[in-house]
Enzyme design. Structure first.
Site, PDB file in Angstrom:
ATOM      1  N   GLU A 106      23.527  35.784  36.487  1.00  0.00           N
ATOM      2  CA  GLU A 106      23.851  34.348  36.601  1.00  0.00           C
ATOM      3  C   GLU A 106      24.085  33.963  38.062  1.00  0.00           C
ATOM      4  OE1 GLU A 106      26.900  34.860  33.539  1.00  0.00           O
ATOM      5  OE2 GLU A 106      26.052  33.118  32.530  1.00  0.00           O
ATOM      6  N   GLU A 126      25.683  40.010  27.503  1.00  0.00           N
ATOM      7  CA  GLU A 126      26.973  39.541  26.990  1.00  0.00           C
ATOM      8  C   GLU A 126      27.092  39.616  25.478  1.00  0.00           C
ATOM      9  OE1 GLU A 126      25.228  38.120  29.394  1.00  0.00           O
ATOM     10  OE2 GLU A 126      26.505  37.180  30.907  1.00  0.00           O
TER      11      GLU A 126
HETATM   12  N1  3HC Z   1      33.476  45.250  34.166  1.00  0.00           N
HETATM   13  C1  3HC Z   1      34.405  46.210  34.327  1.00  0.00           C
HETATM   14  N2  3HC Z   1      34.130  47.513  34.373  1.00  0.00           N
HETATM   15  C2  3HC Z   1      32.848  47.861  34.243  1.00  0.00           C
HETATM   16  C3  3HC Z   1      31.825  46.918  34.088  1.00  0.00           C
HETATM   17  C4  3HC Z   1      32.181  45.550  34.044  1.00  0.00           C
HETATM   18  N3  3HC Z   1      31.259  44.581  33.934  1.00  0.00           N
HETATM   19  N4  3HC Z   1      30.647  47.572  33.983  1.00  0.00           N
HETATM   20  C5  3HC Z   1      30.927  48.882  34.093  1.00  0.00           C
HETATM   21  N5  3HC Z   1      32.253  49.057  34.257  1.00  0.00           N
HETATM   22  C6  3HC Z   1      32.974  50.327  34.481  1.00  0.00           C
HETATM   23  C7  3HC Z   1      32.904  51.242  33.264  1.00  0.00           C
HETATM   24  O1  3HC Z   1      33.940  50.964  32.373  1.00  0.00           O
HETATM   25  C8  3HC Z   1      33.030  52.599  33.915  1.00  0.00           C
HETATM   26  O2  3HC Z   1      34.392  52.800  34.190  1.00  0.00           O
HETATM   27  P1  3HC Z   1      35.019  54.277  34.154  1.00  0.00           P
HETATM   28  O3  3HC Z   1      34.255  55.073  35.162  1.00  0.00           O
HETATM   29  O4  3HC Z   1      36.436  54.051  34.479  1.00  0.00           O
HETATM   30  O5  3HC Z   1      34.794  54.772  32.764  1.00  0.00           O
HETATM   31  C9  3HC Z   1      32.308  52.424  35.247  1.00  0.00           C
HETATM   32  O6  3HC Z   1      32.278  51.023  35.499  1.00  0.00           O
HETATM   33  C10 3HC Z   1      30.885  52.928  35.262  1.00  0.00           C
HETATM   34  O7  3HC Z   1      30.186  52.338  34.158  1.00  0.00           O
HETATM   35  P2  3HC Z   1      29.124  53.151  33.331  1.00  0.00           P
HETATM   36  O8  3HC Z   1      29.659  54.479  33.005  1.00  0.00           O
HETATM   37  O9  3HC Z   1      28.669  52.269  32.220  1.00  0.00           O
HETATM   38  O10 3HC Z   1      27.983  53.321  34.431  1.00  0.00           O
HETATM   39  P3  3HC Z   1      26.422  53.435  34.250  1.00  0.00           P
HETATM   40  O11 3HC Z   1      25.881  53.750  35.584  1.00  0.00           O
HETATM   41  O12 3HC Z   1      26.091  54.319  33.090  1.00  0.00           O
HETATM   42  O13 3HC Z   1      25.933  51.961  33.847  1.00  0.00           O
HETATM   43  C11 3HC Z   1      25.886  49.570  34.025  1.00  0.00           C
HETATM   44  C12 3HC Z   1      26.061  50.914  34.764  1.00  0.00           C
HETATM   45  C13 3HC Z   1      24.455  49.468  33.504  1.00  0.00           C
HETATM   46  C14 3HC Z   1      26.184  48.463  34.974  1.00  0.00           C
HETATM   47  C15 3HC Z   1      26.843  49.543  32.807  1.00  0.00           C
HETATM   48  O14 3HC Z   1      28.138  49.854  33.279  1.00  0.00           O
HETATM   49  C16 3HC Z   1      26.934  48.222  32.100  1.00  0.00           C
HETATM   50  O15 3HC Z   1      26.080  47.923  31.285  1.00  0.00           O
HETATM   51  N6  3HC Z   1      27.996  47.452  32.372  1.00  0.00           N
HETATM   52  C17 3HC Z   1      28.277  46.224  31.670  1.00  0.00           C
HETATM   53  C18 3HC Z   1      27.340  45.110  32.042  1.00  0.00           C
HETATM   54  C19 3HC Z   1      27.727  43.856  31.304  1.00  0.00           C
HETATM   55  O16 3HC Z   1      27.912  43.850  30.094  1.00  0.00           O
HETATM   56  N7  3HC Z   1      27.829  42.750  32.036  1.00  0.00           N
HETATM   57  C20 3HC Z   1      28.236  41.499  31.468  1.00  0.00           C
HETATM   58  C21 3HC Z   1      29.701  41.317  31.656  1.00  0.00           C
HETATM   59  S1  3HC Z   1      30.314  39.856  30.905  1.00  0.00           S
HETATM   60  C22 3HC Z   1      29.844  38.608  31.955  1.00  0.00           C
HETATM   61  O17 3HC Z   1      29.245  38.851  32.979  1.00  0.00           O
HETATM   62  C23 3HC Z   1      30.254  37.240  31.540  1.00  0.00           C
HETATM   63  C24 3HC Z   1      29.544  36.161  32.281  1.00  0.00           C
HETATM   64  O18 3HC Z   1      28.490  35.674  31.506  1.00  0.00           O
HETATM   65  C25 3HC Z   1      30.470  35.054  32.630  1.00  0.00           C
END
Ligand code: 3HC
Ligand code: NAI
Length: 701
Positions: A106, A126
């Site tokens: 976004e 999301e």
């Molecule tokens: N917020 C907070 N913590 C997050 C995070 C996030 N968005 N994404 C990842 N983390 C944290 C994980 O909890 C993990 O923490 P830990 O080491 O303490 O366990 C650490 O970051 C590493 O994450 P992964 O183990 O998942 O790392 P990968 O390299 O395997 O994957 C990634 C990376 C593809 C970025 C994956 O973490 C992911 O899919 N993250 C979530 C992405 C997501 O859903 N984004 C949308 C958020 S909601 C939003 O943006 C609302 C908006 O529309 C207003």
């Protein structure tokens, strides 16, 4: 220190988001970006701005933790960044590597331009957290990519790889070489052009056929059963088509906020963090590294062994598959080949990939061929004597440091390990779920003496197979099957008291389970339990409460779906369960046999009697230390037993009911029914009395 760096590269200001590990938008990041944009616009020698991420990706979206925490007062938010970009007279270019997800995409879409490296992915995941995008994603993405592509991405949550994103118009340029260098050159050139620069909000949406929305609703009907978020996503994209941009953004925000506050979203956020927590084993640090597994072995090419061999092959690891006879081996290899051919036919595998996988599997009837395997998984018959015999042979042929695992469903893996004491540190359990090549859950059964390195290596192998490995202790049925006994048990007991099978299954299906318990028993085969009861009774099946109907069905040769008759009847070629008066009569016979009277059941009682034993037994498993955390139990049920993700798993769901309410009912059912699975768990009692949830318990560990 600022979470966003500011550097000048010639005429271009480069803002670098540096918030490890994934550059989530934690407090401080929006502020840093806003300050950077303001500074760049104030500096005369700057004509363009690049926004880039440090480390492994661009921006992973909002910091998910803050959906359950207060955002600091006065701290800048997404809306401030977006307003700053859109008001900037100097062009802003997002430079994407790794991932631009959720609020990350976004943010990028609010920039004037986007460049990307070929390996990066962009997406709006999301929906997997139980809400639609909330920072304009549902309004900008359809303008950039078209309604259909945007709708698919937002409703499925699946990201697009860079080339596809470029093709769809989400990004302006794919940079083949160094991203920063390419982005700076791109921005510098745009900076020389007269404004105003392009803004996604100004693009006119074209949609000729509104039926895409209803088609999508129809399409997701089964998968999104019981959920709100996927439908909320569709509504938001509809708003993009129907409303002027700012009104569409306001509508999106309204829907987003309702969804974020829902139980569904809380459950899905719980699952997100649960999956990350499950990889961690308390007391084993990052210094314990997994060993390299270059070759594997699997014993038994039956239902499970074949699927397990495929898992190794799919992960690129050569595997030797051993059977006791050529006939069984040929049959097993035939099943494997057909499985791959089916995937090929569905277009999910290429012929080359299939050939490569088949070439990685070496069939043999000689155990000596396992001499070079680094890990060997045994999947032979479920009998302790057979397992011990096989492990004794493995002791003779396997490499001294080979990891030896059993796929047993119930047997004591410590006893198996102790049967070859010289190797006890190398023996553990790997409990795959059927079909083993499909199901994501893998229970990794930690024996008393297994070394940390072997445990970590087995977890890593599970991950390499794209499974979700969950550590469990050695106890009868480990986490999942142990709890299942209460669930199946209570369903079988209720039909003796007058609850109709279809009523029970409907209540559980409507709760969100993939199937009701009696339909699952029919699918799994009633003969498995019957044979166990016959073993226990020395040839005559034991007949404790809950066994009567099942025993009679098996005596009639009604083993479930495979014989087209079980608790239900199934028409030729159909999996639809049809109630059967013969079964109703058996439930009356059961009532007479146990001296019970049939009575009416209401939905609530069925729900409680199916689910509360899961929670009660789960609490015992946790209390005994056979699960590392309550959230692991949730993952087991979601990934192995069809529990709805959006309920968060049985332990999380218990918290939404209130542990006190659950505990009181467990005590009441124990009082009236008395079965072991109702014996109140001391941990459930403690947490209920303290007004806590299982999540509180996990946090305190
Ligand atoms: N917020 C907070 N913590 C997050 C995070 C996030 N968005 N994404 C990842 N983390 C944290 C994980 O909890 C993990 O923490 P830990 O080491 O303490 O366990 C650490 O970051 C590493 O994450 P992964 O183990 O998942 O790392 P990968 O390299 O395997 O994957 C990634 C990376 C593809 C970025 C994956 O973490 C992911 O899919 N993250 C979530 C992405 C997501 O859903 N984004 C949308 C958020 S909601 C939003 O943006 C609302 C908006 O529309 C207003
Ligand atoms: P199966 O009966 O389909 O296959 C077992 C295979 O092992 C047979 O083909 C048999 O010929 C072979 N075998 C027996 N002794 C052998 C030996 N000494 N050397 C080589 N091969 C030998 O059984 P299934 O269902 O695959 O179960 C295997 C194990 O997996 C059992 O411990 C079972 O409890 C467990 N399991 C089964 C699940 C299921 O849904 N079927 C699910 C999870 C675990």
């Amino acid at each position: 220190m600022s979470m966003v760096g500011y550097e000048k590269h010639g005429s271009v200001a480069v803002l670098t988001v540096d918030n490890p590990p994934v550059n989530a938008m934690s407090p401080g990041v929006p502020k840093g970006i806003c300050e950077g944009v303001a500074r760049a616009n104030a500096e005369d020698d700057v004509n363009a701005i690049v926004l880039i991420g440090a480390g492994r990706g661009f921006i992973a979206g909002a910091d998910i933790r803050y959906f359950s925490l207060p955002w600091p007062d006065g701290e800048e938010k997404f809306a401030d960044i977006i307003a700053a970009f859109e008001a900037s007279p100097k062009p802003v270019v997002a430079a994407i590597h790794g991932h631009a997800l959720g609020g990350g995409l976004e943010t990028a879409m609010a920039c004037h331009y986007r460049v990307i490296v070929p390996s990066a992915r962009v997406g709006q995941p999301e929906v997997n957290l139980g809400f639609p995008p909330g920072a304009g994603g549902t309004q900008r993405l359809p303008r950039l990519a078209g309604v259909k592509v945007a709708l698919d991405m937002i409703v499925s949550g699946r990201p697009l790889k860079a080339p596809k994103a470029a093709e769809a118009g989400i990004v302006d340029k794919v940079i083949e070489g160094d991203l920063l260098e390419g982005a700076v050159a791109f921005a510098a050139e745009k900076g020389t052009q007269d404004g105003p620069h392009q803004r996604a909000r100004d693009i006119e949406i074209k949609l000729e056929d509104r039926s895409v929305f209803d088609a999508m609703r129809e399409n997701i009907k089964r998968k999104a059963r019981g959920m709100r978020a996927p439908y909320a996503c569709i509504e938001c994209v509809e708003a993009a088509v129907d409303l002027p941009f700012d009104e569409g953004v306001a509508r999106e925000r309204e829907i987003f906020e309702v969804c974020v506050a829902s139980d569904e979203s809380r459950a899905m956020r719980h699952v997100f963090f649960a999956e990350r927590a499950a990889r961690k084993i308390p007391g084993i640090g990052k210094d314990v590294k997994p060993r390299t597994i270059a070759k594997a072995g699997v014993l038994g090419a039956g239902t499970m062994g074949g699927g397990i061999a495929m898992n190794f092959a799919n992960a690129g690891i050569p595997v030797t598959l051993v059977e006791q006879s050529q006939e069984n081996l040929d049959r097993g290899m035939g099943v494997i080949e057909r499985n791959y051919a089916n995937t090929l036919a569905k277009g999910r595998l290429s012929q080359d990939a299939m050939d490569a996988c088949m070439a990685r599997i070496t069939p043999t009837v000689s155990m000596e061929d396992l001499g070079d395997a680094d890990i060997i998984i045994e999947a032979v018959f479920e009998l302790m004597a057979v397992k011990k015999e096989v492990f004794a042979k493995l002791d003779a042929v396997a490499k001294p440091d080979a990891i030896l695992t059993s796929n047993t469903s119930y047997l004591d893996v410590n006893e198996i390990a102790d049967s070859i004491p010289g190797r006890a540190g190398n023996v553990l359990g790997t409990h795959f779920f059927s079909p083993a090549n499909v199901m994501r859950l893998l229970e990794v059964v930690r024996t008393d003496n297994v070394s940390d390195e072997n445990l970590v290596t087995t977890m890593a192998i599970g991950q390499a197979m794209r499974k979700l490995p969950i550590v469990t202790g050695v106890c009868h049925g480990f986490i999942g099957n142990r709890m299942l006994e209460g669930y199946f048990g209570e369903a079988s007991i209720m039909i003796e008291e007058g609850a109709r099978p279809l009523h029970i299954d409907t209540v559980m299906y409507e709760y969100g389970m993939a199937m009701g318990p009696l339909a699952v028993m029919d699918l799994a085969g009633l003969d498995i339990g019957w044979s166990k009861r016959k073993d226990a009774g020395g040839g005559v099946a034991t007949e404790g409460r809950g066994a009567f109907v099942s025993n009679r069905l098996c005596e009639m040769g009604r083993f479930g779906q495979k014989t087209r008759r079980g608790f239900y009847v199934y028409e030729e070629g159909s999996r639809r369960p049809v109630p059967d008066p013969e079964v109703d009569q058996l439930t009356l016979d059961a009532a007479a046999h146990y001296g019970l009277e049939h009575r009416e059941f209401n939905d609530q009682e069925i729900l409680e009697r199916c689910l509360y034993p899961l929670i009660n037994i789960g609490a015992d498993i946790l209390h005994e230390g056979h699960a590392l955390r309550a959230s692991d139990i949730d993952l087991v049920y979601i990934n192995g037993y069809g529990f709805p993700t959006w309920r968060g798993g049985p332990m999380h769901w218990a918290g939404t009911v209130g542990l006190n309410a659950v505990y009181e009912k467990v005590c009441a059912y124990h009082e009236t029914l008395g079965f072991d699975h109702w014996k109140p768990s001391p941990l459930l009692k403690k947490l209920a009395e303290e007004g806590k949830t299982f999540e509180d318990y996990d946090k305190e560990q």
